[in-house]
Design an enzyme around this catalytic site. Sequence first.
Site, PDB file in Angstrom:
ATOM      1  N   HIS A 136       1.575  -0.594 -13.436  1.00  0.00           N
ATOM      2  CA  HIS A 136       1.844  -0.022 -14.836  1.00  0.00           C
ATOM      3  C   HIS A 136       3.299   0.129 -14.982  1.00  0.00           C
ATOM      4  CE1 HIS A 136       3.630   3.670 -13.579  1.00  0.00           C
ATOM      5  NE2 HIS A 136       3.010   3.836 -12.460  1.00  0.00           N
TER       6      HIS A 136
ATOM      7  N   GLU B  97      -2.319   6.114  -7.237  1.00  0.00           N
ATOM      8  CA  GLU B  97      -1.363   6.199  -6.724  1.00  0.00           C
ATOM      9  C   GLU B  97      -1.343   6.956  -5.105  1.00  0.00           C
ATOM     10  OE1 GLU B  97       0.990   4.666  -5.246  1.00  0.00           O
ATOM     11  OE2 GLU B  97       2.692   4.799  -6.763  1.00  0.00           O
TER      12      GLU B  97
END
Length: 197
Positions: free
Chosen positions: A18, A89
């Site tokens: 990202h 994550e």
Amino acid sequence: MSVHAGPGREPAAVLVRHAETEWTLSGRHTGRTDIPLTERGREAARALAPHLAGCGFALVLVSPLRRARETCELCGLGAVAEERAELMEWDYGAYEGLTSAEIERARPGWSLWRDGCPDGEDAAAVGARSDRVIAEVAAAHGPVALFAHGHVLRVLGARWIALGPEQGERLGLSPGSLSWLGHEHGTRILAGWNEGG
């Protein structure tokens, strides 16, 4: 920057980290905190779109977290993306929102890769999640796009080439970057790493 490994050599998977967030800029560990991209991050994500266009992805997988989904959408693949919790994550537990310097002041010599996080995950746990994603990539009938986060993608890269999850420490990954996993003579390789971002 090209996601193609050459004529007849499509990547097995393209990894998209990202783009920039406010916590990326401040160096804070951003695991499960669901924050958006910055405006500069949105511009960087849009700039990735031409590199992914025309790849004919058989599967597009994205972390459920906003910053990864937003990157995927700005790359033009949001409509076909499927969320996978395995791509979230690293869970930093008690260290969420702290910088490495802040953690090391409280715990000298700390290493995320060796020590993991109290009330969070260690490298083995992230490696197990990554292995499930790799199995899905291996079963796909064509290239796969994976939109996720820095640490989990570093672990995934290490696991792709049969290294322990803690070896992801050696695979730096910038926000808004592209990497791709491939094969050479039947062996899994990192066909390109940390391009762009």
